[in-house]
Motif scaffolding. Structure first.
Motif, mmCIF file in Angstrom:
data_model
loop_
_atom_site.group_PDB
_atom_site.id
_atom_site.type_symbol
_atom_site.label_atom_id
_atom_site.label_comp_id
_atom_site.label_asym_id
_atom_site.label_seq_id
_atom_site.Cartn_x
_atom_site.Cartn_y
_atom_site.Cartn_z
ATOM 1 N N TYR A 74 0.832 -1.210 0.000
ATOM 2 C CA TYR A 74 0.000 0.000 0.000
ATOM 3 C C TYR A 74 0.866 1.260 0.000
ATOM 4 C CZ TYR A 74 -2.662 3.834 2.091
ATOM 5 O OH TYR A 74 -3.205 5.058 2.346
ATOM 6 N N TYR A 78 1.329 4.002 -2.949
ATOM 7 C CA TYR A 78 1.065 5.417 -2.680
ATOM 8 C C TYR A 78 2.241 6.276 -3.131
ATOM 9 C CZ TYR A 78 0.500 9.782 -0.112
ATOM 10 O OH TYR A 78 0.417 11.109 0.207
ATOM 11 N N THR A 81 2.427 6.374 -7.004
ATOM 12 C CA THR A 81 1.357 7.155 -7.627
ATOM 13 C C THR A 81 1.496 8.650 -7.351
ATOM 14 O OG1 THR A 81 -0.133 5.265 -7.370
ATOM 15 C CG2 THR A 81 -1.147 7.396 -7.840
ATOM 16 N N SER A 82 1.902 9.005 -6.140
ATOM 17 C CA SER A 82 1.994 10.432 -5.799
ATOM 18 C C SER A 82 3.347 11.018 -6.192
ATOM 19 C CB SER A 82 1.735 10.630 -4.305
ATOM 20 O OG SER A 82 2.636 9.854 -3.524
#
Length: 579
Positions: A74, A78, A81-82
């Motif tokens: 996770y 994150y 993606t960010s």
């Protein structure tokens, strides 16, 4: 490879972010590859046990391990993606900055041959897909290769014949992808060119919207836009047909992978060389294997979109400015403004010289006027002094120094130009005046406005110096804009002044105000005036008549009138017209 090398150079400022992104991608891939192994272990070693307590213990332990893995996954997802996207956006911003800065370096001749709308398309539209490519390109390739290689290793350990067949189908898919990859590169480049043409029409029409409406030619402009828009649509249709064949073809080959596993797996099960649990695991790994294949398929389109945009970026960055500083160029310190032309020849095209063997000396502080018929080279004469264009032969010197040996910034800071067509930037009056000196104080700006006879008008406005002028100063009259441009030059305070028909487009009342401002501005400066209304230059120290054949007459007003030559003819003709 050189193109890709230059693309990867933009990763350099973000190396830490890039490697962190790749590390997270590695963790992501590892978690996805481990899951089927755990399932295989459960099927082959845990669920076959007879002791329920032991089974439960294994399930809890493996469940806790999976939960920990997916929590780590996770955070990795994150980060990718960010921060991965942020890295791509920063790279895109750097490319856009480099392109804009290079635009600033290109000479007038480049802009003479390229439409503004097309140039804007390169800095806006062409870089839209760069961010996604910069982020997803290396990451998708890395994840895909890890999953494909990892999957094949595990699949080989399960069944070699089926895996060899999968490799053959994958190689056919690879050839198919490379074939359509080239096709998409061409069609996406065509898309870029066509949308740039559409942007050029839009920019041209909107910039001249007042002319369009005054001639009621909205339908004409709509037809021009429709033509470009339809051509862009045609290239988009072609690109979607190509993409359709590409995606459907890859989908077909993926189906062949499943079909091969089902058929061969069934045959091997029937012969006792394969069991059902191994087939289940094999199908699970096929899913893991196909996921990076899908990524690579999508990446191919993304890669071509981003690469064509980057290619068009490089086309501009690889355009060398015609006019640059010499390595040993110097700053001109406290210039007096003595200008000399020695055998100067210049032409915009190699076959056509506008100026031929011009020899002129303009002493510091003198006011010299250029007159003559249109096309004689008056504006060109003034444009080559600050090196907006490079002369073909001869030399131009300021205070005895060849302008080619003076740093461009220093040279142009020594010259103030007031043109007939005034350009005001979107912003306030104060900002436009301060363009002449970026660090000017409010008092200096006000003093410049007073000397340009525009201060009282500004103070009458509701927002005073903070009044928004509109795009290109549309909210102001021609005379008001001209006086703001004069205030800009007052603030700059250059020793050399060029007035390029600064009053020719104004009414008599505005001209009177402007003329007073220009006379004040010209004091104690070397001034070159391109005159349309000859009555405004009667007091010039010297008047030069410039024609296509060069300088035909020189002298003051009285001397040239006595000669009864070209100047006298032009003056009398204009005087008769006024009468």
């Amino acid at each position: 490879m050189n193109k890709l090398k230059r693309f990867f150079a933009y990763y350099k400022p973000y190396k830490k972010l890039f490697f962190a992104d790749m590390f997270c991608a590695l963790i992501l891939s590892a978690v996805d590859l481990v899951f089927p192994i755990i399932v295989q272990f459960m099927l082959n070693h845990v669920y076959i046990l007879k002791d329920k307590n032991i089974i439960l213990r294994y399930v809890l332990i493996l469940g806790a391990a999976l939960l920990a893995m997916y929590i780590i996954r996770y955070f990795c997802q994150y980060f990718i993606t960010s921060w991965g996207h942020i890295m791509g956006a920063k790279m895109e911003a750097n490319m856009r900055r480099d392109l804009f800065e290079h635009y600033q370096k290109l000479s007038f001749s480049y802009y003479d041959n390229h439409n503004t709308g097309t140039l804007m398309s390169r800095i806006v539209n062409d870089l839209f897909d760069i961010s996604e490519l910069a982020h997803h390109g290396p990451e998708d390739m890395f994840i895909s290769l890890l999953k494909i290689i990892g999957s094949f290793i595990i699949l080989f350990s399960i069944n070699i014949p089926i895996t060899l067949l999968l490799i053959f189908i994958t190689l056919v898919m690879l050839y198919f992808s490379l074939f359509y990859n080239k096709k998409m590169e061409n069609v996406f480049m065509s898309n870029r060119v066509k949308i740039a043409d559409v942007n050029a029409v839009v920019q041209d029409t909107l910039s001249g919207i007042r002319v369009v409406k005054s001639f009621a030619n909205e339908k004409v402009e709509a037809a021009k836009f429709e033509k470009g828009n339809n051509e862009f649509l045609r290239t988009k249709e072609e690109s979607y047909f190509t993409m359709g064949r590409y995606y459907s073809g890859n989908g077909f080959f993926q189906g062949m992978l499943y079909l091969s596993v089902i058929l061969l797996g069934g045959i091997f099960i029937s012969t006792g060389n394969f069991n059902v649990s191994e087939l289940v695991i094999y199908i699970l790994y096929i899913n893991i294997f196909l996921n990076p294949i899908d990524k690579l398929v999508n990446f191919t389109e993304q890669f071509q979109r981003g690469l064509t945009g980057f290619t068009r970026l490089l086309q501009v960055l690889d355009t060398n400015p015609d006019i640059v500083d010499k390595k040993d160029a110097v700053d001109i310190r406290e210039p007096k403004g003595d200008i000399e032309f020695k055998n100067v020849t210049f032409g915009y095209d190699d076959d056509l010289d506008i100026l031929k063997d011009i020899n002129v000396n303009i002493p510091a502080g003198k006011n010299v006027a250029l007159v003559g018929p249109s096309g004689g080279g008056k504006t060109t004469f003034c444009s080559i002094i600050p090196r907006f264009y490079e002369i073909s032969h001869g030399s131009i010197t300021i205070d005895g120094i060849d302008v080619k040996n003076i740093k461009l910034n220093s040279l142009r800071n020594a010259i103030g130009i007031v043109q007939q067509e005034v350009y005001l930037f979107g912003g306030s009056i104060k900002e436009n005046i301060a363009y002449g000196k970026q660090n000017a104080t409010d008092d200096e700006i006000i003093e410049a406005a007073k000397r340009a006879n525009i201060h009282e008008f500004i103070m009458e406005l509701e927002d005073g110096y903070d009044t928004f002028v509109g795009e290109r100063g549309v909210k102001l009259s021609g005379g008001q804009k001209q006086r703001i441009s004069i205030a800009r030059v007052f603030l700059k305070n250059p020793p050399i002044l060029i007035l390029d028909e600064a009053t020719s487009a104004l009414d008599n009342e505005s001209e009177k105000f402007i003329q007073n401002s220009l006379e004040e501005l010209s004091k104690n400066r070397t001034t070159i005036v391109i005159a349309h209304r000859l009555s405004t230059i009667r007091n010039a120290d010297e008047i030069m008549v410039l024609t296509e054949e060069g300088i035909k007459e020189r002298g003051n007003h009285s001397e040239l009138m006595d000669k009864k030559g070209i100047y006298a003819s032009l003056y009398n003709m204009q005087f008769e017209t006024i009468k």
